[in-house]
Design an enzyme around this catalytic site. Structure first.
Site, PDB file in Angstrom:
ATOM      1  N   TYR A 173      26.914  46.911  38.994  1.00 55.05           N
ATOM      2  CA  TYR A 173      27.156  45.874  37.984  1.00 55.05           C
ATOM      3  C   TYR A 173      26.633  46.245  36.593  1.00 55.05           C
ATOM      4  CZ  TYR A 173      27.101  41.296  35.721  1.00 55.05           C
ATOM      5  OH  TYR A 173      27.277  40.245  34.835  1.00 55.05           O
ATOM      6  N   LYS A 177      29.046  46.722  33.132  1.00 57.69           N
ATOM      7  CA  LYS A 177      28.965  45.962  31.885  1.00 57.69           C
ATOM      8  C   LYS A 177      28.754  46.898  30.691  1.00 57.69           C
ATOM      9  CE  LYS A 177      29.670  41.730  33.184  1.00 57.69           C
ATOM     10  NZ  LYS A 177      30.843  40.971  32.683  1.00 57.69           N
TER      11      LYS A 177
END
Length: 246
Positions: A173, A177
């Protein structure tokens, strides 16, 4: 309908996306409630009230993205605001704590299948929706894009060992991003000579399904900066990466 702004919020059937869409509707915006599951999108739109319209949209499915863009073109002819909020954080955290999950998600042991799955939504999905919706944004006299990122994706911040999220930076994750930030910069560069504004927003550590409701902020708190940027005046800034200043 011509005098009302038309917005699309992806991943709007729950969490920050739901709250953002709800507040945009309250501000008089016609909001297309993007949802992978159409029935959930319909339920969310009904809860938001008049001005919210369910739109089936799976950002990882090219056919779904193309059909969503065609529906927007057919029914509205343009798009004024695109809020790219849809995201997934993991596929195998389960009941593990964030710290425990971080230990099995390092560069040396992360599941490549999980990386691909998360990046498919958080990176490639964002680019796919951008490419499909850009022609519709070009039809607007005041178009803008707001991509929902995260402070855990900041390379500059995470390079600092004193940064609170530094120990948990990994290729799933957080790196997705960081890649989203880079993809957004590419959008900014492409559109800098146009009137289309592109901004990044970090909602903060918000209590949503994305983090197993471990966040420290309510969805109302986590959504306020996204809403603020989405509702900026026509002379507002572009090319920014902000979070709510407490």
């Amino acid at each position: 309908m011509q005098d009302k702004r038309i917005a699309l919020v992806t991943g709007a059937n729950q969490g920050v996306g739901f709250q953002v869409a709800k507040e945009l509707v309250a501000n008089g915006v016609t909001v297309l409630v993007g949802s992978r599951n159409f029935e959930r999108g319909e339920a969310a739109a009904k809860e938001m009230g008049g001005g919210a319209i369910a739109l089936q949209l799976d950002v990882t499915d090219r056919v779904s993205v193309a059909e969503a863009a065609e529906r927007v073109r057919t029914e509205f002819g343009r798009l004024d605001l695109l809020v790219q909020n849809a995201a997934v954080s993991n596929t195998r955290k389960g009941s593990l704590s964030l710290q425990e999950y971080a230990h099995i998600s390092r560069a040396s042991n992360a599941s490549l299948d999980e990386v691909r799955t998360v990046w498919e939504t958080n990176v490639f999905g964002v680019l796919a929706v951008y490419q499909a919706m850009l022609p519709l944004l070009r039809e607007s006299s005041d178009a803008r894009i707001v991509n929902v990122s995260s402070a855990v994706g900041s390379l500059m911040s995470n390079a600092d060992p004193a940064y609170p999220y530094h120990p948990m930076f990994g290729p799933v994750y957080p790196a997705s991003k960081a890649a989203l930030n880079a993809i957004t910069l590419a959008m900014m560069v492409e559109l800098e000579s146009t009137g289309i504004k592109v901004n990044l927003v970090s909602p903060g550590f918000t209590r949503t399904n994305l983090n197993g409701y471990a966040g420290t902020q309510s969805v109302e708190e986590g959504s306020r900066e996204v809403v603020r940027v989405a509702l900026l005046d026509p002379d507002g800034p572009t090319g920014t990466f902000t979070r709510w200043k407490t």
